[in-house]
Design an enzyme around this catalytic site. Sequence first.
Site, PDB file in Angstrom:
ATOM      1  N   GLY A  40       0.773  -1.234   0.000  1.00 51.63           N
ATOM      2  CA  GLY A  40       0.000   0.000   0.000  1.00 51.63           C
ATOM      3  C   GLY A  40       0.803   1.283   0.000  1.00 51.63           C
ATOM      4  O   GLY A  40       0.700   2.102  -0.919  1.00 51.63           O
ATOM      5  N   GLY A  41       1.601   1.503   1.035  1.00 51.39           N
ATOM      6  CA  GLY A  41       2.332   2.762   1.145  1.00 51.39           C
ATOM      7  C   GLY A  41       3.340   2.968   0.040  1.00 51.39           C
ATOM      8  O   GLY A  41       3.488   4.074  -0.500  1.00 51.39           O
ATOM      9  N   ASN A  43       3.218   1.756  -2.989  1.00 53.83           N
ATOM     10  CA  ASN A  43       2.491   2.108  -4.205  1.00 53.83           C
ATOM     11  C   ASN A  43       2.036   3.562  -4.194  1.00 53.83           C
ATOM     12  O   ASN A  43       2.055   4.238  -5.226  1.00 53.83           O
ATOM     13  CB  ASN A  43       1.285   1.188  -4.391  1.00 53.83           C
ATOM     14  CG  ASN A  43       1.656  -0.160  -4.970  1.00 53.83           C
ATOM     15  OD1 ASN A  43       2.740  -0.336  -5.530  1.00 53.83           O
ATOM     16  ND2 ASN A  43       0.767  -1.131  -4.836  1.00 53.83           N
ATOM     17  N   ARG A  90       7.404 -10.869   1.723  1.00 51.84           N
ATOM     18  CA  ARG A  90       6.434 -11.781   1.097  1.00 51.84           C
ATOM     19  C   ARG A  90       6.320 -11.538  -0.404  1.00 51.84           C
ATOM     20  O   ARG A  90       6.822 -10.549  -0.945  1.00 51.84           O
ATOM     21  CB  ARG A  90       5.058 -11.595   1.747  1.00 51.84           C
ATOM     22  CG  ARG A  90       4.447 -10.233   1.490  1.00 51.84           C
ATOM     23  CD  ARG A  90       3.106 -10.084   2.161  1.00 51.84           C
ATOM     24  NE  ARG A  90       2.604  -8.718   1.970  1.00 51.84           N
ATOM     25  CZ  ARG A  90       1.340  -8.416   1.687  1.00 51.84           C
ATOM     26  NH1 ARG A  90       0.433  -9.371   1.594  1.00 51.84           N
ATOM     27  NH2 ARG A  90       0.964  -7.156   1.535  1.00 51.84           N
ATOM     28  N   SER A 140      -1.686  -4.179   4.864  1.00 52.56           N
ATOM     29  CA  SER A 140      -1.948  -5.141   5.930  1.00 52.56           C
ATOM     30  C   SER A 140      -0.812  -5.150   6.949  1.00 52.56           C
ATOM     31  O   SER A 140       0.299  -4.706   6.670  1.00 52.56           O
ATOM     32  CB  SER A 140      -2.104  -6.546   5.331  1.00 52.56           C
ATOM     33  OG  SER A 140      -0.890  -6.951   4.697  1.00 52.56           O
ATOM     34  N   ASP A 256      -4.582   2.091  -4.286  1.00 53.26           N
ATOM     35  CA  ASP A 256      -3.357   2.776  -3.879  1.00 53.26           C
ATOM     36  C   ASP A 256      -3.109   4.003  -4.752  1.00 53.26           C
ATOM     37  O   ASP A 256      -2.658   5.051  -4.277  1.00 53.26           O
ATOM     38  CB  ASP A 256      -2.154   1.836  -3.963  1.00 53.26           C
ATOM     39  CG  ASP A 256      -2.282   0.632  -3.040  1.00 53.26           C
ATOM     40  OD1 ASP A 256      -2.949   0.748  -2.001  1.00 53.26           O
ATOM     41  OD2 ASP A 256      -1.704  -0.417  -3.367  1.00 53.26           O
ATOM     42  N   THR A 289      -4.142  -0.220 -17.050  1.00 53.70           N
ATOM     43  CA  THR A 289      -2.854  -0.872 -17.259  1.00 53.70           C
ATOM     44  C   THR A 289      -2.951  -2.356 -16.919  1.00 53.70           C
ATOM     45  O   THR A 289      -3.761  -2.761 -16.091  1.00 53.70           O
ATOM     46  CB  THR A 289      -1.755  -0.215 -16.396  1.00 53.70           C
ATOM     47  OG1 THR A 289      -2.082  -0.381 -15.005  1.00 53.70           O
ATOM     48  CG2 THR A 289      -1.618   1.263 -16.716  1.00 53.70           C
TER      49      THR A 289
END
Length: 312
Positions: A40-41, A43, A90, A140, A256, A289
Site C-alpha cells: 500500500g504505502g 504504491n 512476502r 496489511s 493505492d 494498465t
Amino acid sequence: MSPILTLTVNPALDVSTSTEKVVSLHKVRCGTSRLDPGGGGVNVSRVVQRLGGQTLAVHTAGGPTGEAYRQLIEAEQVPTLVVPISGSTRQNFTVDETTTGEQFRFVLEGPEFSEREWRACLSAVAGAIPTGGYVVASGSLPPGVPDDFYARVTRLAREGGAHCIVDASGPALAQALAEGVFLVKPSRRELGAHFNASLDSEQSLMEAASSLIADGSTEYVALTLGEAGAILAAKSGIMRLSVPSVQVLSTVGAGDSFLGAFVLRLAQGHPIKGAFRAAVAAGSATAMTPATELCHRGDVERLEAELSATVL
C-alpha cells in the site's frame, strides 16, 4: 508542496503472469511474468513520484525477496528508508486467465515480526515525521505486529504536526479510528466489516461514512466502489463521482493509486474537491494498465481534465 511520508510494514514482491486457463491438479503453463514492488504505502509513493511529487517511503525488507524488492524500488528512484527484518519479504501472485478475462489474486500473509522489528518501524517514522505534511500508513499488518500499530503511527503523526491517513481493515482500522485520523480509505467490504453490516445500498454507505465524521473518528472518508465510482464524506457533506469510461485491464493497485493522487493534490494545495477528482482519475488510469502496473501521468492528467467538468 507539503512533504509526504508513506509507511509499508508488509510490502510484497508482486509477481504477475497470464495463462490460457487455470485448472486444478494440472501444471498451469504461464506466459511471461513481471515483477513490481507492491504494498500500500510504497504504491502510494510510486504514484506520487510518477505524478511529479516528492515523497519518502518507509518500508521493511528481508531475505532474497527483500533484496529484489529493494532493487526494483531503486530502479524507480523512489526515496526510501528501509527497516531490515529477519524474515523474507512476502510475495503476491496475480494470474490473468486469457480465455475468460478473469483475474486470480493470491495474497500471502508475510513474515512474523519480532517486537524489536515493529518498534523499529515506529522509530523510523518518528524520526522522519513531515511536520506540516502527511503520513500515509497503508496495507496489511504482518503476524506479530499489534492491532494498535496504526493507532500508534497516528499519535506519532499528530505529535509531529502531520496529518495521518490510514488505509487498512479490520482491528487495525478500528483502532486507528478510535485514535482519530485525518482520512481513511476503506472499500465497501472493509467499511461493512467495520460496522458488521452488509451496507448493500448507496444510502447505507453514505450514512456509515458520515457517522465516522460525526463521532470524530476521522475528518474524511474516501470510499472506493470500483466501477461504481467513489464517495467522499466530509463535515461539509457528501461528494460523489462516477469513474470515467476506460477499458479495464486490471484493478490491482487502483486503490493505492487513488490514494496517491489524493494526498499529492492535497500536498500541492489543491482543494478537497480537486484532490478527489485526481484520485478517481488515478484509480481509473491504473485500471487501464495490465497486471500489477500502476498509472501513467499522461493518462491521469487526461482523465483529471475530463472530470474537471463534473459538478460536485
